[in-house]
Design a protein around this motif. Structure first.
Motif, PDB file in Angstrom:
ATOM      1  N   ALA A   1       0.297  -0.981   0.006  1.00 45.43           N
ATOM      2  CA  ALA A   1       0.171   0.746   0.103  1.00 45.43           C
ATOM      3  C   ALA A   1       0.883   1.285   0.486  1.00 45.43           C
ATOM      4  CB  ALA A   1      -0.741  -0.230   1.446  1.00 45.43           C
ATOM      5  N   ARG A   2       0.436   2.573  -0.863  1.00 48.46           N
ATOM      6  CA  ARG A   2       1.090   3.877  -0.826  1.00 48.46           C
ATOM      7  C   ARG A   2       0.461   4.574   0.427  1.00 48.46           C
ATOM      8  NH1 ARG A   2       1.430   6.342  -6.088  1.00 48.46           N
ATOM      9  NH2 ARG A   2       2.473   8.162  -4.631  1.00 48.46           N
ATOM     10  N   ILE A   3      -0.640   4.870  -0.118  1.00 50.96           N
ATOM     11  CA  ILE A   3      -1.531   5.464   0.979  1.00 50.96           C
ATOM     12  C   ILE A   3      -2.687   4.864   1.525  1.00 50.96           C
ATOM     13  CG2 ILE A   3      -2.857   7.585   1.038  1.00 50.96           C
ATOM     14  CD1 ILE A   3      -1.690   8.676  -1.480  1.00 50.96           C
ATOM     15  N   VAL A   4      -2.803   4.885   2.928  1.00 53.59           N
ATOM     16  CA  VAL A   4      -3.984   4.829   3.506  1.00 53.59           C
ATOM     17  C   VAL A   4      -4.604   5.607   4.690  1.00 53.59           C
ATOM     18  CG1 VAL A   4      -2.621   2.220   4.172  1.00 53.59           C
ATOM     19  CG2 VAL A   4      -2.522   3.849   5.576  1.00 53.59           C
ATOM     20  N   LEU A   5      -5.755   5.134   4.851  1.00 49.71           N
ATOM     21  CA  LEU A   5      -6.471   6.074   5.513  1.00 49.71           C
ATOM     22  C   LEU A   5      -6.901   5.728   6.725  1.00 49.71           C
ATOM     23  CD1 LEU A   5      -8.493   9.105   5.427  1.00 49.71           C
ATOM     24  CD2 LEU A   5     -10.841   7.307   4.962  1.00 49.71           C
ATOM     25  N   VAL A   6      -6.114   6.815   7.811  1.00 47.88           N
ATOM     26  CA  VAL A   6      -6.898   5.956   9.120  1.00 47.88           C
ATOM     27  C   VAL A   6      -8.026   6.967  10.070  1.00 47.88           C
ATOM     28  CG1 VAL A   6      -5.500   6.189  11.428  1.00 47.88           C
ATOM     29  CG2 VAL A   6      -4.013   5.785   9.553  1.00 47.88           C
ATOM     30  N   VAL A   7      -9.058   6.546  10.085  1.00 44.65           N
ATOM     31  CA  VAL A   7      -9.587   7.342  10.964  1.00 44.65           C
ATOM     32  C   VAL A   7      -9.630   7.387  12.372  1.00 44.65           C
ATOM     33  CG1 VAL A   7     -12.928   7.560  10.846  1.00 44.65           C
ATOM     34  CG2 VAL A   7     -11.400   6.991   8.956  1.00 44.65           C
ATOM     35  N   THR A   8      -9.311   8.586  13.083  1.00 48.81           N
ATOM     36  CA  THR A   8      -9.362   8.774  14.595  1.00 48.81           C
ATOM     37  C   THR A   8     -10.774   8.365  14.816  1.00 48.81           C
ATOM     38  OG1 THR A   8      -8.978  11.135  14.737  1.00 48.81           O
ATOM     39  CG2 THR A   8      -6.778   9.213  14.415  1.00 48.81           C
ATOM     40  N   GLY A   9     -11.833  10.213  14.525  1.00 47.35           N
ATOM     41  CA  GLY A   9     -12.472  10.816  15.146  1.00 47.35           C
ATOM     42  C   GLY A   9     -12.266  12.317  15.455  1.00 47.35           C
ATOM     43  N   LYS A  10     -13.397  12.784  15.404  1.00 51.75           N
ATOM     44  CA  LYS A  10     -13.462  14.618  16.222  1.00 51.75           C
ATOM     45  C   LYS A  10     -13.471  14.050  17.418  1.00 51.75           C
ATOM     46  CE  LYS A  10     -14.599  16.536  12.033  1.00 51.75           C
ATOM     47  NZ  LYS A  10     -15.408  16.933  11.492  1.00 51.75           N
ATOM     48  N   GLY A  11     -13.892  12.905  18.346  1.00 48.24           N
ATOM     49  CA  GLY A  11     -13.959  12.914  19.278  1.00 48.24           C
ATOM     50  C   GLY A  11     -15.214  13.828  20.117  1.00 48.24           C
ATOM     51  N   THR A  12     -16.175  13.249  20.968  1.00 48.35           N
ATOM     52  CA  THR A  12     -17.476  14.027  21.807  1.00 48.35           C
ATOM     53  C   THR A  12     -17.330  14.382  22.540  1.00 48.35           C
ATOM     54  OG1 THR A  12     -18.413  11.503  22.146  1.00 48.35           O
ATOM     55  CG2 THR A  12     -19.101  12.060  19.906  1.00 48.35           C
ATOM     56  N   GLY A  13     -16.320  13.333  23.354  1.00 47.78           N
ATOM     57  CA  GLY A  13     -16.587  13.831  24.643  1.00 47.78           C
ATOM     58  C   GLY A  13     -17.198  14.064  25.869  1.00 47.78           C
ATOM     59  N   LYS A  14     -18.687  13.098  25.162  1.00 49.49           N
ATOM     60  CA  LYS A  14     -20.191  12.703  25.635  1.00 49.49           C
ATOM     61  C   LYS A  14     -19.898  11.293  26.190  1.00 49.49           C
ATOM     62  CE  LYS A  14     -22.877  14.267  21.938  1.00 49.49           C
ATOM     63  NZ  LYS A  14     -23.799  13.982  21.167  1.00 49.49           N
ATOM     64  N   SER A  15     -19.178  11.029  26.672  1.00 50.12           N
ATOM     65  CA  SER A  15     -18.693   9.701  27.451  1.00 50.12           C
ATOM     66  C   SER A  15     -18.613  10.182  29.521  1.00 50.12           C
ATOM     67  CB  SER A  15     -17.415   8.687  27.630  1.00 50.12           C
ATOM     68  OG  SER A  15     -16.399   9.453  28.303  1.00 50.12           O
ATOM     69  N   ALA A  16     -19.518   9.154  30.079  1.00 50.19           N
ATOM     70  CA  ALA A  16     -19.610   9.550  31.398  1.00 50.19           C
ATOM     71  C   ALA A  16     -18.353  10.224  32.531  1.00 50.19           C
ATOM     72  CB  ALA A  16     -20.189   8.289  32.386  1.00 50.19           C
TER      73      ALA A  16
ATOM     74  N   GLY B   1     -14.246  14.761   2.913  1.00 52.80           N
ATOM     75  CA  GLY B   1     -14.952  14.002   2.436  1.00 52.80           C
ATOM     76  C   GLY B   1     -14.602  12.866   2.493  1.00 52.80           C
ATOM     77  N   HIS B   2     -13.279  12.464   3.377  1.00 56.48           N
ATOM     78  CA  HIS B   2     -13.038  11.642   4.088  1.00 56.48           C
ATOM     79  C   HIS B   2     -12.850  11.244   5.330  1.00 56.48           C
ATOM     80  CE1 HIS B   2     -10.489  11.140  -0.442  1.00 56.48           C
ATOM     81  NE2 HIS B   2     -11.442   9.818  -0.146  1.00 56.48           N
ATOM     82  N   GLY B   3     -13.574  12.904   6.193  1.00 61.42           N
ATOM     83  CA  GLY B   3     -13.445  12.487   7.398  1.00 61.42           C
ATOM     84  C   GLY B   3     -12.414  13.759   8.397  1.00 61.42           C
ATOM     85  N   GLY B   4     -12.522  14.259   6.999  1.00 60.54           N
ATOM     86  CA  GLY B   4     -11.742  15.796   7.637  1.00 60.54           C
ATOM     87  C   GLY B   4     -10.688  16.331   8.526  1.00 60.54           C
ATOM     88  N   GLN B   5     -10.973  16.833   9.647  1.00 55.17           N
ATOM     89  CA  GLN B   5      -9.816  17.021  10.837  1.00 55.17           C
ATOM     90  C   GLN B   5     -10.167  15.174  11.301  1.00 55.17           C
ATOM     91  OE1 GLN B   5     -10.446  20.106  12.494  1.00 55.17           O
ATOM     92  NE2 GLN B   5      -9.932  21.433  11.382  1.00 55.17           N
ATOM     93  N   GLY B   6     -11.012  14.623  11.118  1.00 58.38           N
ATOM     94  CA  GLY B   6     -11.141  13.298  12.223  1.00 58.38           C
ATOM     95  C   GLY B   6     -10.769  12.020  11.266  1.00 58.38           C
ATOM     96  N   ALA B   7      -9.901  12.540   9.944  1.00 61.49           N
ATOM     97  CA  ALA B   7      -9.284  11.570   9.882  1.00 61.49           C
ATOM     98  C   ALA B   7      -7.932  11.752   8.766  1.00 61.49           C
ATOM     99  CB  ALA B   7      -9.967  11.211   8.591  1.00 61.49           C
ATOM    100  N   LEU B   8      -6.822  11.006   9.066  1.00 64.24           N
ATOM    101  CA  LEU B   8      -5.166  10.988   8.727  1.00 64.24           C
ATOM    102  C   LEU B   8      -5.277  10.341   7.187  1.00 64.24           C
ATOM    103  CD1 LEU B   8      -3.694  11.137  11.835  1.00 64.24           C
ATOM    104  CD2 LEU B   8      -3.883  12.860  10.574  1.00 64.24           C
ATOM    105  N   TYR B   9      -4.600  11.206   5.877  1.00 62.93           N
ATOM    106  CA  TYR B   9      -3.837  10.396   5.060  1.00 62.93           C
ATOM    107  C   TYR B   9      -2.592   9.941   5.511  1.00 62.93           C
ATOM    108  CZ  TYR B   9      -7.437  12.334   1.922  1.00 62.93           C
ATOM    109  OH  TYR B   9      -8.505  12.895   1.187  1.00 62.93           O
TER     110      TYR B   9
END
Length: 188
Positions: free
Chosen positions: A122-137, A173-181
């Motif tokens: 693979a040359r380019i991969v997408l890692v989705v981290t999410g932006k975080g919600t902060g909603k957990s208890a 389109g691929h997740g913006g700030q919640g994902a990394l190329y």
């Protein structure tokens, strides 16, 4: 006039770790004996003889350090490559979604994923981290978007350099700030 902002707990912890790793420079060797005071000429000649007869401590042998293999520096993806990936002209070879992972699980999964993707060519991969919600208890302000902050720091570590050429935030389109190329090195 610029104002300094206070350091966050994370920045303070990073700085403390860095400061602890610093070793002081070697100072020039101090003389083995302090010079003797001139009280009498007879004592002076005996002092010279004792100084000559006492062996000087040998200087520590200079050990040559083997040159360490420096990890290659990270390079940004480049505007054109990022544009081609965002428009679908350059293929994303693999994807990893870290939603719902703890930090330890995410780190292990990221290492395993990148090694596997590199082995598959693979040359380019997408890692989705999410932006975080902060909603957990138990989430407070410092826990908001932990993986979003941690994954780029992990990718910049020397342990990932044999795998990663560079990384950048993904297109909206691929997740913006919640994902990394992530651009991978060729497997060797």
């Amino acid at each position: 006039m610029s104002r300094r902002r206070p350091l966050s707990d994370e920045e303070r912890a990073l700085w403390t770790g860095f400061a602890r790793s610093i070793k002081p420079l070697n100072r020039s060797n101090k003389p083995a004996e302090p010079p003797a005071a001139d009280n009498s000429t007879a004592d002076d000649s005996s002092a010279r003889e004792t100084r000559r007869s006492t062996p000087r401590p040998a200087a520590a042998p200079h050990r040559e350090k083997l040159p360490e293999k420096k990890a290659p520096p990270l390079a940004p993806l480049g505007r054109r490559l990022k544009q081609r990936v965002a428009r679908g002209r350059e293929q994303i070879d693999a994807r990893l979604d870290l939603h719902g992972f703890t930090q330890a699980q995410a780190h292990r999964a990221l290492v395993r994923f990148l090694r596997g993707a590199q082995a598959d060519g693979a040359r380019i991969v997408l890692v989705v981290t999410g932006k975080g919600t902060g909603k957990s208890a138990n989430a407070d302000r410092s826990e908001h978007g932990v993986l979003k902050r941690q994954v780029p720091m992990w990718l910049a570590l020397p342990e990932f350099r044999p795998l990663v050429i560079g990384f950048e935030d993904a297109h909206v389109g691929h997740g913006g700030q919640g994902a990394l190329y992530v651009r991978l090195r060729r497997g060797g």
